[in-house]
Design an enzyme around this catalytic site. Sequence first.
Site, PDB file in Angstrom:
ATOM      1  N   TRP A 100       0.842  -1.208   0.000  1.00  0.00           N
ATOM      2  CA  TRP A 100       0.000   0.000   0.000  1.00  0.00           C
ATOM      3  C   TRP A 100       0.868   1.245   0.000  1.00  0.00           C
ATOM      4  O   TRP A 100       0.559   2.216  -0.711  1.00  0.00           O
ATOM      5  CB  TRP A 100      -0.969  -0.016   1.185  1.00  0.00           C
ATOM      6  N   ASP A 167      -1.484   7.129   6.120  1.00  0.00           N
ATOM      7  CA  ASP A 167      -2.550   6.209   5.727  1.00  0.00           C
ATOM      8  C   ASP A 167      -2.859   5.339   6.952  1.00  0.00           C
ATOM      9  O   ASP A 167      -2.075   4.469   7.322  1.00  0.00           O
ATOM     10  CB  ASP A 167      -2.064   5.352   4.545  1.00  0.00           C
ATOM     11  N   LYS A 191     -12.397  -1.109   7.523  1.00  0.00           N
ATOM     12  CA  LYS A 191     -11.790  -2.050   8.466  1.00  0.00           C
ATOM     13  C   LYS A 191     -12.250  -1.746   9.891  1.00  0.00           C
ATOM     14  O   LYS A 191     -12.853  -2.592  10.532  1.00  0.00           O
ATOM     15  CB  LYS A 191     -10.271  -2.016   8.349  1.00  0.00           C
TER      16      LYS A 191
END
Length: 355
Positions: A100, A167, A191
Site C-alpha cells: 500500500w 494512511d 476495516k
Amino acid sequence: MKHNFGAGPGILPQEVLKQAAEAVIDLNGIGLSLLEISHRSKEFEAVLDEAVSLVKELFSVPEGYSVLFLQGGASTQFALVPYNLLPSTGKAAYLETGVWANKALKEAKYFGEVEIVATSKESNFTYIPKNYTIPADAAYFHITSNNTIYGTQLQEFPKSPIPLVCDMSSDIFSRKVNVADFGLIYAGAQKNMGPAGVTLVIVKDDILGKVDRKIPSMFNYQTQIEGGSMYNTPPCFAIYVSMLTLRWLKGKGGVAAIEQENITKARVLYDAIDANPLFKAVAAPEDRSNMNVCFVMENPELEKPFLKLCDERGIVGIKGHRSVGGFRASIYNALPLSSILVLIDVMNEFAESNK
Ligand SMILES: Cc1ncc(COP(=O)(O)O)c(C=O)c1O
C-alpha cells in the site's frame, strides 16, 4: 455463529448492523428509508454532523483541522495527497513499508519527485525501518501506520520536521493518536470505521493552497472543506453506518478503552502462536501489529487441513494474503476476545492432533 477474521471489509459490531438494517427500512421513524432521502434533508445533515463531531471527539481533533468524508477509497487519497500537497518542482518523502505504501508513492510520482527515505522491501516488509532521516526540504512525509498485508505496525510515530501524512486505513480508531502531530490522516472506512464506500480525511487547513497547479473541484480538499463533504452527493449509507460505529466506540469508552482491549487481544493471540510448535509469527516482534496478526506454518502441507478445521468451527477470513502466505487473523475493534479464544483452541487442537 461466525468468527470474522477478514482483513477488510472487516467485522462490524452486531448492534450497528441491526441499527443500519432498521434505517434502511425506516430512518428514526420518519417513514422513509435512509436510502431514499435527500442528502440535504435535515435528517441526513444531522447524521453527517454527528459523524464529524464523533471523529473530532474520539480523536480530540484540535482547532485548525477539517474532517472530511469522501469517496474513492484510500487509493484515491494516494493521488489526492500529492495532487494537493506536492508542488510540481518539489519532492515528497515516503516510508516504504508494504504494497500500500508502494502504491501511494507511485501515485506521487505523477505529480513530482519522490524520495523513499527507507524501505523494508528486501525482507518482504517483515519489519518497519527505523533510524532514517526525514528530508526537511520535502513537501511532506508519508507513512502507513499499519501494514495490513504483512502485520506490521508503527508503534511510535516519527517526529517530522515537515507535514506528516498517514494512511491509517487499517488501524484508525484502534489506538490513541495525537492528531496535532499530523498534517493529514486518511483511512478507507472498511476495516475499523464502517462499510466500504467512504474515506475519512482529517487535514490541517494551513498545509493546503501551497501547490502551483490547478486542481479539479472534486479532487481539491479545499472544495470539499468548503462544501462540508457535500460538494456532490456523499455516500450517505456508508457515512451513516460509520456514524453508528463511532457511536458504538464512544459507548465503549472511546479510543483509549478500545486500545487497551486491542492490546490484550493481540497479546493473547501472539502468545498462543509463540507457544504453538506448528505456527510461527511473521513480523519482527517489536513491529507486530495489534490489528493484523500474520503467521505461517513450518510445514505448509498442513495449511489446507488447518483451514478446513477453521471453516468447520466458523472461523472465516483467516487465509493469509497471497504475497505472504500462511494465515492472517485480522482482529479489528469489533472482533471480540471470545473469537480469538476460539481460534486459539482450534490451533491448539490442531497442533495436538498433528504431533
Ligand atoms: C493500509 C491500506 N491502505 C490502503 C488500502 C486501500 O484501500 P481502498 O481499497 O479503500 O482504496 C488498504 C486496503 O486494504 C490498506 O489496508
